[in-house]
Write an enzyme that holds these catalytic residues in place. Structure first.
Site, mmCIF file in Angstrom:
data_model
loop_
_atom_site.group_PDB
_atom_site.id
_atom_site.type_symbol
_atom_site.label_atom_id
_atom_site.label_comp_id
_atom_site.label_asym_id
_atom_site.label_seq_id
_atom_site.Cartn_x
_atom_site.Cartn_y
_atom_site.Cartn_z
ATOM 1 N N GLU A 1 0.874 -1.182 0.000
ATOM 2 C CA GLU A 1 0.000 0.000 0.000
ATOM 3 C C GLU A 1 0.904 1.223 0.000
ATOM 4 O OE1 GLU A 1 -2.746 0.238 3.388
ATOM 5 O OE2 GLU A 1 -2.551 2.415 3.388
ATOM 6 N N GLU B 1 -2.070 11.953 2.999
ATOM 7 C CA GLU B 1 -2.835 11.479 4.143
ATOM 8 C C GLU B 1 -2.632 12.438 5.308
ATOM 9 O OE1 GLU B 1 -3.698 7.258 6.366
ATOM 10 O OE2 GLU B 1 -1.641 7.691 5.787
#
Ligand code: NAG
Ligand code: NAG
Length: 318
Positions: free
Chosen positions: A133, A138
């Site tokens: 991932e 973020e």
């Protein structure tokens, strides 16, 4: 900073020429044709109700014009106790990419207390964390600095120094360590997240993934005179080289065999609320004494800024 970066890059980059050519351009309404609206329960336990494409379009939570694609969260309704959460959107690309450069030209990102937005990529094959991932954008709440991180199966880690502008937050990428913290780098450049990013009109995030050099993420805010012309003009070919300066986040292959930990990824945009990260940091972020879920349920008007506005997303391959 920049001079040091050049010295480092002179060693590591000029020996390999990496030219990438345009493969796919996502812009305006073609997001509706090439991405799926996922309606799953949030794997990170957020107070969110991801709606399908038809519901999203009907409520204007997903909107396209010729040159914009917008994804927002519901900012009108109080969420009832029995509900799954606040209405929001999570989309995933049908296509998956291996070695590539992805250029996101973003005008606005979600932010504010209770929010946890992300632009990231995930192995199409999985199951997670097999195939890896990559989190490009973020953050939570009122953060102003972006975090990029990797999450992998055991055996991938990062060593210092690694020629990045940003600052290492954690270096073990193994998703099983420290509650799936992953290996993350917090950016050095200002305006890389949240209100500050939006105030300057956004900017560009560039993800390079390569079996030979690993993973690099560059960032230029809209008002940065150093953004390469190939990026700002959306040219057909991009060549990441020393003229780009050091990436904000760099994840080299020295102690993480890229090909062993990363396979072709689909890309994802989502906005969730509370959950594993934002739920645990609601109070410490100065968002109030109550619970994150209550805040999200009761204050629709606090989510007007929780939207993604994308100018374009271009994917280049070798
Ligand atoms: C839907 O959202 C877009 C983008 O924010 C906005 O320009 C448009 O006016 C909205 N449409 C309606 C019907 O509210
Ligand atoms: C100022 C700011 O937003 N800092 C955040 C940057 O990212 C790190 C890692 O997630 C956060 O802990 C900081 O709060």
């Amino acid at each position: 900073m920049r001079n040091l970066g050049f010295a480092y890059l002179a060693l590591s980059y000029t020996t390999v020429t990496r030219a990438y050519c345009i493969k796919d351009t996502f812009m305006g309404s073609n997001f509706f044709d090439n991405w799926r609206w996922e309606t799953i329960d949030d794997p990170t336990h957020g107070r969110v109700n991801y709606v399908d494409k038809w519901a999203a379009q009907a409520a204007n939570l997903s909107y396209a014009s010729d040159n914009k694609f917008v994804m927002r969260v519901d900012a009108y309704q109080v969420v009832t106790k029995g509900a799954r959460g606040r209405d929001s959107v999570r989309i995933i690309s049908n296509a998956a990419y291996g070695d590539s450069v992805t250029v996101l030209d973003l005008a606005h990102m979600p932010h504010g207390c209770g929010t946890w937005p992300a632009f990231w990529s995930l192995s199409k094959k999985g199951p997670w964390p097999n195939g890896g991932e990559i989190d490009v954008i973020e953050g939570v709440h009122t953060n102003t600095i972006n975090l990029s991180s990797l999450h992998t199966k055991p055996g991938c880690s990062m060593k210092e120094p690694r020629g990045q502008n940003g600052q290492t937050v954690s270096s073990n990428c193994d998703a099983n360590v420290n509650y799936n913290q992953g290996c993350g780098t917090s950016y050095a450049k200002p305006n890389s997240y949240g209100a500050g990013f939006n105030a300057v009109g956004g900017g560009w995030f560039i993800l390079e993934r390569s079996a030979t050099v690993g993973i690099n993420v560059w960032f230029w805010p809209r008002n940065d005179p150093n953004v390469p012309l190939a990026i700002s003009e959306g040219r057909k070919t991009v060549w990441p080289d020393a003229s780009w300066g050091p990436p904000e986040a760099r994840f080299p292959v020295d102690s993480c065999d890229h090909a062993a930990f990363f396979d072709p990824h689909s890309m994802i945009f989502d906005t969730t609320f509370c959950g594993d990260w934002a739920g645990a940091t609601f109070g410490s972020a100065g968002c109030g004494a109550g619970s994150c879920n209550d805040f999200v349920d009761k204050n629709p008007d606090k989510f007007k800024e929780a939207y993604w506005e994308i100018n374009s997303l271009r994917v280049y391959t070798l």
